[in-house]
Scaffold this motif. Sequence first.
Motif, PDB file in Angstrom:
ATOM      1  N   PRO A  23      41.422  44.746  55.459  1.00 21.88           N
ATOM      2  CA  PRO A  23      41.709  45.379  54.173  1.00 21.88           C
ATOM      3  C   PRO A  23      41.108  44.575  53.019  1.00 21.88           C
ATOM      4  O   PRO A  23      41.050  43.352  53.056  1.00 21.88           O
ATOM      5  N   THR A  24      40.661  45.284  51.996  1.00 23.08           N
ATOM      6  CA  THR A  24      40.158  44.632  50.793  1.00 23.08           C
ATOM      7  C   THR A  24      41.286  43.835  50.174  1.00 23.08           C
ATOM      8  O   THR A  24      42.395  44.347  49.992  1.00 23.08           O
ATOM      9  N   SER A  25      41.027  42.579  49.846  1.00 25.41           N
ATOM     10  CA  SER A  25      42.073  41.734  49.271  1.00 25.41           C
ATOM     11  C   SER A  25      42.511  42.280  47.909  1.00 25.41           C
ATOM     12  O   SER A  25      41.747  42.961  47.217  1.00 25.41           O
ATOM     13  N   ASP A  26      43.742  41.971  47.528  1.00 25.34           N
ATOM     14  CA  ASP A  26      44.244  42.417  46.227  1.00 25.34           C
ATOM     15  C   ASP A  26      43.362  41.887  45.099  1.00 25.34           C
ATOM     16  O   ASP A  26      43.080  42.600  44.132  1.00 25.34           O
ATOM     17  N   ARG A  27      42.904  40.661  45.220  1.00 26.71           N
ATOM     18  CA  ARG A  27      42.046  40.054  44.185  1.00 26.71           C
ATOM     19  C   ARG A  27      40.738  40.835  44.041  1.00 26.71           C
ATOM     20  O   ARG A  27      40.298  41.149  42.930  1.00 26.71           O
ATOM     21  N   THR A  28      40.116  41.154  45.162  1.00 25.86           N
ATOM     22  CA  THR A  28      38.857  41.896  45.139  1.00 25.86           C
ATOM     23  C   THR A  28      39.075  43.309  44.630  1.00 25.86           C
ATOM     24  O   THR A  28      38.288  43.822  43.826  1.00 25.86           O
ATOM     25  N   LYS A  29      40.158  43.940  45.083  1.00 25.39           N
ATOM     26  CA  LYS A  29      40.463  45.302  44.652  1.00 25.39           C
ATOM     27  C   LYS A  29      40.704  45.351  43.142  1.00 25.39           C
ATOM     28  O   LYS A  29      40.182  46.228  42.442  1.00 25.39           O
ATOM     29  N   GLU A  30      41.459  44.389  42.632  1.00 27.75           N
ATOM     30  CA  GLU A  30      41.728  44.341  41.194  1.00 27.75           C
ATOM     31  C   GLU A  30      40.434  44.143  40.412  1.00 27.75           C
ATOM     32  O   GLU A  30      40.183  44.819  39.408  1.00 27.75           O
ATOM     33  N   ALA A  31      39.582  43.251  40.884  1.00 27.62           N
ATOM     34  CA  ALA A  31      38.303  43.011  40.208  1.00 27.62           C
ATOM     35  C   ALA A  31      37.441  44.274  40.218  1.00 27.62           C
ATOM     36  O   ALA A  31      36.834  44.637  39.197  1.00 27.62           O
TER      37      ALA A  31
END
Length: 184
Positions: A23-31
Amino acid sequence: MRIIAGKNKGKRLKSLDRRDVRPTSDRTKEALFNILGPDVVGTRCLDLYAGFGGLGIEAISRGANEVTFIEQNKQIAKTIDQNIASVSYQDQSKVIVDDVLKALRRLRGHFELIFMDPPYKEIELYTKTLDRISQYNLLHPTGIIIVEHQAKADLDWPADYVVIKERNYGKSTLTLLRGASDNG
């Protein structure tokens, strides 16, 4: 895995403990969604190699009109359905259980946002998938394809696309592509 922002901000989504899904990390998704900003609102999206559906569900939470998810594994696709139901997005979602390359030929119309996150080690899928998107004319003329790939991957993008932005987040890189004929 959770929804970062929008109408279901903070809602946890179900995932399975599997080595074949990243899964795409929360940090990457937020960015990513900070880069896209308000351009998500009102869009028709495609989530390829969808995993547990985190990117597409995030897009709906932030105002996308609809998302089509394509995931080959039936058990994982069932988890997408459960996640969609947990936030009541059934009317805005369609889950297709099939190989992405086969499923693309059955789609109609344009998508403003296409999320693409194939298995990192299957480098050939990046070019094959982008070629099919072009072949079947699935990208809206002003649309964006968001490709998540391994940071150190040596990828050659097909001539049909131009890189508009690239950002590294740890072991992952997000590359945003537009159609080469788009002047926007």
